[in-house]
Write a protein that holds these residues in place. Structure first.
Motif, PDB file in Angstrom:
ATOM      1  N   TYR A  39     185.767  32.235  80.438  1.00  0.00           N
ATOM      2  CA  TYR A  39     185.670  31.094  79.532  1.00  0.00           C
ATOM      3  C   TYR A  39     185.649  31.549  78.077  1.00  0.00           C
ATOM      4  CZ  TYR A  39     184.627  28.708  83.861  1.00  0.00           C
ATOM      5  OH  TYR A  39     184.710  28.214  85.142  1.00  0.00           O
ATOM      6  N   ASN A  40     186.125  32.776  77.835  1.00  0.00           N
ATOM      7  CA  ASN A  40     186.209  33.288  76.475  1.00  0.00           C
ATOM      8  C   ASN A  40     187.054  32.354  75.605  1.00  0.00           C
ATOM      9  OD1 ASN A  40     185.992  35.301  74.367  1.00  0.00           O
ATOM     10  ND2 ASN A  40     188.132  35.789  74.803  1.00  0.00           N
ATOM     11  N   ASP A  41     186.577  32.085  74.381  1.00  0.00           N
ATOM     12  CA  ASP A  41     187.265  31.178  73.453  1.00  0.00           C
ATOM     13  C   ASP A  41     187.442  29.791  74.055  1.00  0.00           C
ATOM     14  OD1 ASP A  41     187.595  33.038  71.336  1.00  0.00           O
ATOM     15  OD2 ASP A  41     189.255  33.965  72.412  1.00  0.00           O
ATOM     16  N   SER A  42     186.508  29.379  74.894  1.00  0.00           N
ATOM     17  CA  SER A  42     186.564  28.074  75.534  1.00  0.00           C
ATOM     18  C   SER A  42     185.128  27.563  75.698  1.00  0.00           C
ATOM     19  CB  SER A  42     187.267  28.188  76.893  1.00  0.00           C
ATOM     20  OG  SER A  42     187.434  26.928  77.500  1.00  0.00           O
ATOM     21  N   MET A  43     184.872  26.746  76.715  1.00  0.00           N
ATOM     22  CA  MET A  43     183.524  26.246  76.985  1.00  0.00           C
ATOM     23  C   MET A  43     183.191  26.396  78.458  1.00  0.00           C
ATOM     24  SD  MET A  43     181.762  22.481  76.853  1.00  0.00           S
ATOM     25  CE  MET A  43     182.147  22.248  78.587  1.00  0.00           C
ATOM     26  N   LEU A  44     181.974  26.846  78.742  1.00  0.00           N
ATOM     27  CA  LEU A  44     181.475  26.986  80.100  1.00  0.00           C
ATOM     28  C   LEU A  44     180.375  25.958  80.334  1.00  0.00           C
ATOM     29  CD1 LEU A  44     180.992  28.432  82.832  1.00  0.00           C
ATOM     30  CD2 LEU A  44     179.566  30.081  81.589  1.00  0.00           C
ATOM     31  N   PHE A  45     180.504  25.200  81.398  1.00  0.00           N
ATOM     32  CA  PHE A  45     179.469  24.236  81.802  1.00  0.00           C
ATOM     33  C   PHE A  45     178.735  24.802  83.015  1.00  0.00           C
ATOM     34  CE2 PHE A  45     179.259  20.454  84.928  1.00  0.00           C
ATOM     35  CZ  PHE A  45     177.880  20.342  84.802  1.00  0.00           C
ATOM     36  N   ILE A  46     177.398  24.976  82.878  1.00  0.00           N
ATOM     37  CA  ILE A  46     176.566  25.433  83.989  1.00  0.00           C
ATOM     38  C   ILE A  46     175.539  24.342  84.291  1.00  0.00           C
ATOM     39  CG2 ILE A  46     175.197  27.306  84.947  1.00  0.00           C
ATOM     40  CD1 ILE A  46     176.183  29.164  82.874  1.00  0.00           C
ATOM     41  N   ASP A  47     175.532  23.884  85.524  1.00  0.00           N
ATOM     42  CA  ASP A  47     174.713  22.745  85.924  1.00  0.00           C
ATOM     43  C   ASP A  47     173.356  23.183  86.483  1.00  0.00           C
ATOM     44  OD1 ASP A  47     174.351  19.961  86.286  1.00  0.00           O
ATOM     45  OD2 ASP A  47     174.851  20.137  88.413  1.00  0.00           O
ATOM     46  N   GLU A  48     172.351  22.340  86.214  1.00  0.00           N
ATOM     47  CA  GLU A  48     171.049  22.417  86.893  1.00  0.00           C
ATOM     48  C   GLU A  48     170.255  23.687  86.594  1.00  0.00           C
ATOM     49  OE1 GLU A  48     168.694  20.313  87.763  1.00  0.00           O
ATOM     50  OE2 GLU A  48     170.322  19.208  88.714  1.00  0.00           O
ATOM     51  N   GLN A  49     169.595  23.691  85.430  1.00  0.00           N
ATOM     52  CA  GLN A  49     168.760  24.828  85.053  1.00  0.00           C
ATOM     53  C   GLN A  49     167.598  25.044  86.021  1.00  0.00           C
ATOM     54  OE1 GLN A  49     169.623  24.804  80.220  1.00  0.00           O
ATOM     55  NE2 GLN A  49     167.572  24.349  80.939  1.00  0.00           N
ATOM     56  N   ASN A  50     167.285  24.033  86.839  1.00  0.00           N
ATOM     57  CA  ASN A  50     166.229  24.198  87.839  1.00  0.00           C
ATOM     58  C   ASN A  50     166.565  25.304  88.836  1.00  0.00           C
ATOM     59  OD1 ASN A  50     164.962  22.012  86.668  1.00  0.00           O
ATOM     60  ND2 ASN A  50     165.829  20.536  88.096  1.00  0.00           N
ATOM     61  N   GLU A  51     167.863  25.603  88.997  1.00  0.00           N
ATOM     62  CA  GLU A  51     168.286  26.634  89.946  1.00  0.00           C
ATOM     63  C   GLU A  51     168.223  28.039  89.352  1.00  0.00           C
ATOM     64  OE1 GLU A  51     171.877  25.996  92.099  1.00  0.00           O
ATOM     65  OE2 GLU A  51     171.662  23.827  92.146  1.00  0.00           O
ATOM     66  N   MET A  52     167.936  28.142  88.070  1.00  0.00           N
ATOM     67  CA  MET A  52     167.859  29.450  87.431  1.00  0.00           C
ATOM     68  C   MET A  52     166.681  30.242  87.984  1.00  0.00           C
ATOM     69  SD  MET A  52     167.368  30.291  83.355  1.00  0.00           S
ATOM     70  CE  MET A  52     168.651  29.151  82.839  1.00  0.00           C
ATOM     71  N   ASP A  53     166.839  31.559  88.140  1.00  0.00           N
ATOM     72  CA  ASP A  53     165.739  32.407  88.586  1.00  0.00           C
ATOM     73  C   ASP A  53     164.517  32.166  87.712  1.00  0.00           C
ATOM     74  OD1 ASP A  53     167.348  33.451  90.489  1.00  0.00           O
ATOM     75  OD2 ASP A  53     167.610  35.417  89.564  1.00  0.00           O
ATOM     76  N   ILE A  54     163.349  32.078  88.338  1.00  0.00           N
ATOM     77  CA  ILE A  54     162.129  31.760  87.605  1.00  0.00           C
ATOM     78  C   ILE A  54     161.858  32.800  86.523  1.00  0.00           C
ATOM     79  CG2 ILE A  54     160.621  32.970  89.241  1.00  0.00           C
ATOM     80  CD1 ILE A  54     159.854  29.686  87.339  1.00  0.00           C
ATOM     81  N   SER A  55     162.212  34.071  86.791  1.00  0.00           N
ATOM     82  CA  SER A  55     161.983  35.117  85.790  1.00  0.00           C
ATOM     83  C   SER A  55     162.807  34.873  84.536  1.00  0.00           C
ATOM     84  CB  SER A  55     162.313  36.494  86.379  1.00  0.00           C
ATOM     85  OG  SER A  55     163.676  36.559  86.756  1.00  0.00           O
ATOM     86  N   LEU A  56     164.003  34.311  84.706  1.00  0.00           N
ATOM     87  CA  LEU A  56     164.851  34.000  83.560  1.00  0.00           C
ATOM     88  C   LEU A  56     164.340  32.760  82.835  1.00  0.00           C
ATOM     89  CD1 LEU A  56     168.388  34.655  85.072  1.00  0.00           C
ATOM     90  CD2 LEU A  56     166.996  36.181  83.670  1.00  0.00           C
ATOM     91  N   GLN A  57     163.798  31.803  83.581  1.00  0.00           N
ATOM     92  CA  GLN A  57     163.256  30.596  82.967  1.00  0.00           C
ATOM     93  C   GLN A  57     162.098  30.925  82.043  1.00  0.00           C
ATOM     94  OE1 GLN A  57     162.444  27.246  85.563  1.00  0.00           O
ATOM     95  NE2 GLN A  57     164.063  27.849  86.965  1.00  0.00           N
ATOM     96  N   ILE A  58     161.168  31.726  82.525  1.00  0.00           N
ATOM     97  CA  ILE A  58     159.949  31.957  81.739  1.00  0.00           C
ATOM     98  C   ILE A  58     160.169  32.950  80.599  1.00  0.00           C
ATOM     99  CG2 ILE A  58     158.469  31.422  83.698  1.00  0.00           C
ATOM    100  CD1 ILE A  58     157.945  34.348  84.092  1.00  0.00           C
ATOM    101  N   SER A  59     161.258  33.731  80.665  1.00  0.00           N
ATOM    102  CA  SER A  59     161.524  34.696  79.595  1.00  0.00           C
ATOM    103  C   SER A  59     162.367  34.114  78.466  1.00  0.00           C
ATOM    104  CB  SER A  59     162.237  35.932  80.160  1.00  0.00           C
ATOM    105  OG  SER A  59     163.555  35.606  80.568  1.00  0.00           O
ATOM    106  N   GLY A  60     163.154  33.059  78.768  1.00  0.00           N
ATOM    107  CA  GLY A  60     164.058  32.506  77.762  1.00  0.00           C
ATOM    108  C   GLY A  60     165.204  33.436  77.418  1.00  0.00           C
TER     109      GLY A  60
END
Length: 541
Positions: free
Chosen positions: A225-246
């Motif tokens: 998606y270089n030089d374009s736009m990426l849509f990623i759905d549902e941040q609830n599915e993100m690994d908890i370690s990534l959620q709490i670290s930002g």
């Protein structure tokens, strides 16, 4: 479509070898390895840094090398090859030069007037192949979502990716989060934005992907998606370690991937990210206040109450059926607007690159002048400024829907949904408790006292009732206010309510993703309706 020729396993009497060898515009060496019927492109650095990936791709093309000796034989063939021709190599989608753009399906837009061969070596994806026509995409989406300012804003945001190469260097890769309650239309409107460049009727989320991924895979996910736009759905599915670290906010803002020791830096990667969730990155993380501020300056939280679609379009019984039909359109019409926009950009740059860059700066400056100085970080304002620039150009070029909607007003509307936090120079906001107490003090005569739980007073609800006060048998005082009435009071209501919840001053439903409102209990005159239940003590104190 792919950079390999797929088919049956390579015949034993046709041994694979190097069919072509090219030195790219960056000085890297690339090889076309295989046979006349099946071949794969890879670079020397690919074979050194990630040979597992190279041999996996060769296996997919019918050439299997499982043992170390077999793999070493391929490496020996590559090592001993000394003759290369010069060529233009596209190892990923996006701008190859200022006026040559390679799409994710391997097709090419160029305005350089040359006929030089361009060799596509990345694995292509048909979700980037346009379906339908630009005229139909505009007409159908305009008819159903044209009155919603968020529609035009998201379409403009989807188009800013191709401008990042030409934007001022202080503009980071933008990251917008659509934050709202479940079933409010977040994913559907994000699909609408993604349809500018891509689609996939079989995925359920159009041209998007989900956050069910690892940190290590994020850089690889961004490349197509270089030089374009990426849509990623549902941040609830993100690994908890990534959620709490930002951490993902910092990774997205960076234009380079993770660098390995003693390796040259990777090519710069520019792209916009659009995400959806019930809780923002800032609210989900745990860490020092300074880190939280840094995260907030790199993510634009567009937070809203209720459904994203506010008005029922003509011909639909309700907003839900209209929102569902947007999904149908996005599965039948996609990829045309982005191509038209990129062609216009390539042409404008070919004519006068300095003037085009200046045009972006002037449009961004015009947006900043319109909104004045506020409490938002400069990086956040940059995102909305370049979104305005992309939308303005797209409107002028006839790429966005032909209606009376203003790109400026749509961007300002979305900007007003961003909580005013994250900047050291931000205007100091009153605490959430003080905001609500101030409201209750102002509405004092319209707040009816129901007394205690022992004998709650009977009350027929009046339109003039702002809310109801009730005291429990333990002496705790609660305020019940209908959601629609409190929504009119604070422009930053979502942030206020979330802060109250964190303090234990907002009583919410139970569950994994509870709503901020509850159903009014039976002893409240508006029983059964959605209310905010506040436990904040005496507003006069």
């Amino acid at each position: 479509m792919s950079n390999l020729s797929e088919g049956a396993p390579v015949p034993a009497n046709e041994p694979p070898g190097i069919l072509d060898a090219v030195k790219s515009q960056n000085g890297q060496t690339h090889y076309k390895f295989g046979t006349a019927s099946s071949a794969v492109w890879f670079s020397t650095s690919d074979l050194i840094e990630n040979d597992k990936n190279v041999f996996s791709r060769l296996a997919a093309a019918g050439m299997t090398y499982l043992t170390t000796s077999k793999r070493n034989s391929v490496k020996k063939i590559v090592e001993e090859h000394l003759h290369f021709r010069d060529g233009l190599i596209a190892s990923r989608p996006g701008w190859l030069t200022d006026n040559i753009y390679v799409f994710g399906d391997g097709s090419i837009c160029r305005a350089d007037g040359a006929a030089t061969e361009i060799i596509v070596t990345f694995d292509t994806n048909e979700r980037h192949t346009p379906v339908g026509t630009l005229a139909e995409w505009k007409a159908q989406l305009s008819a159903i979502g044209g009155k919603e300012p968020i529609t035009l804003f998201l379409q403009a945001y989807a188009l800013l990716g191709p401008l990042l190469r030409f934007a001022p260097s202080h503009v980071l890769n933008p990251y917008i989060e659509l934050i709202g309650e479940p079933e409010s239309g977040k994913t559907t409107f994000a699909m609408l934005a993604a349809s500018v460049h891509a689609g996939d009727p079989s995925s359920g989320i159009g041209g998007g992907v989900t956050w069910n991924l690892s940190e290590a895979s994020f850089d690889q996910l961004r490349k197509p998606y270089n030089d374009s736009m990426l849509f990623i759905d549902e941040q609830n599915e993100m690994d908890i370690s990534l959620q709490i670290s930002g951490k993902m906010a910092f990774k997205q803002a960076s234009s380079s991937g993770r660098r390995k020791f003693d390796h040259p830096p990777a090519e710069s990667l520019r792209m916009a990210l659009l995400s959806t969730g019930n809780v923002s990155t800032r609210d989900g993380m745990k860490g020092p206040d300074g880190v939280a501020r840094a995260v907030a300056s790199r993510t634009c939280e567009v937070s809203f109450q209720g459904p994203l679609m506010r008005e029922v379009p003509a011909g639909y019984p309700d907003t839900m059926s209209a929102t569902n039909h947007i999904r149908v359109i996005c599965n039948q019409q996609y990829g045309t607007a982005g191509r038209a926009f990129i062609q216009e950009v390539a042409t404008a740059v070919a004519q006068d690159p300095v003037r085009f860059r200046s045009r972006i700066v002037s449009l961004m400056t015009a947006f900043r002048a319109k909104i004045g100085n506020g409490a938002l970080p400069s990086r956040i304002v940059d995102t909305f400024s370049i979104t305005y620039a992309a939308g303005f150009m797209a409107k002028k070029w006839g790429i966005l829907p032909d209606n009376d909607a203003s790109v400026m007003n749509s961007c300002i509307y979305a900007l007003q949904l961003v909580p005013k936090v994250g900047s050291p120079q931000a205007v100091v906001q009153n605490s959430a408790t003080e905001v609500i107490k101030e409201v209750l003090r102002a509405k004092g005569r319209s707040v009816f006292d129901l007394g205690s739980s022992a004998a709650p007073k009977h009350r027929v609800p009046f339109e003039t009732d702002f809310g109801y006060r009730w005291t429990s048998q333990h002496g705790e005082t609660f305020y019940y206010i209908e959601t629609s009435k409190l929504r009119e009071i604070s422009t930053d209501l979502s942030r206020v309510l979330k802060d109250l919840r964190a303090q234990g001053a907002l009583i919410t439903e139970k569950g994994r993703n509870p709503k901020l409102s509850i159903k009014a209990p039976r002893y409240i005159p508006v029983s059964g309706r959605r209310v905010y239940c506040l436990k904040i003590g005496d507003p006069l104190l």
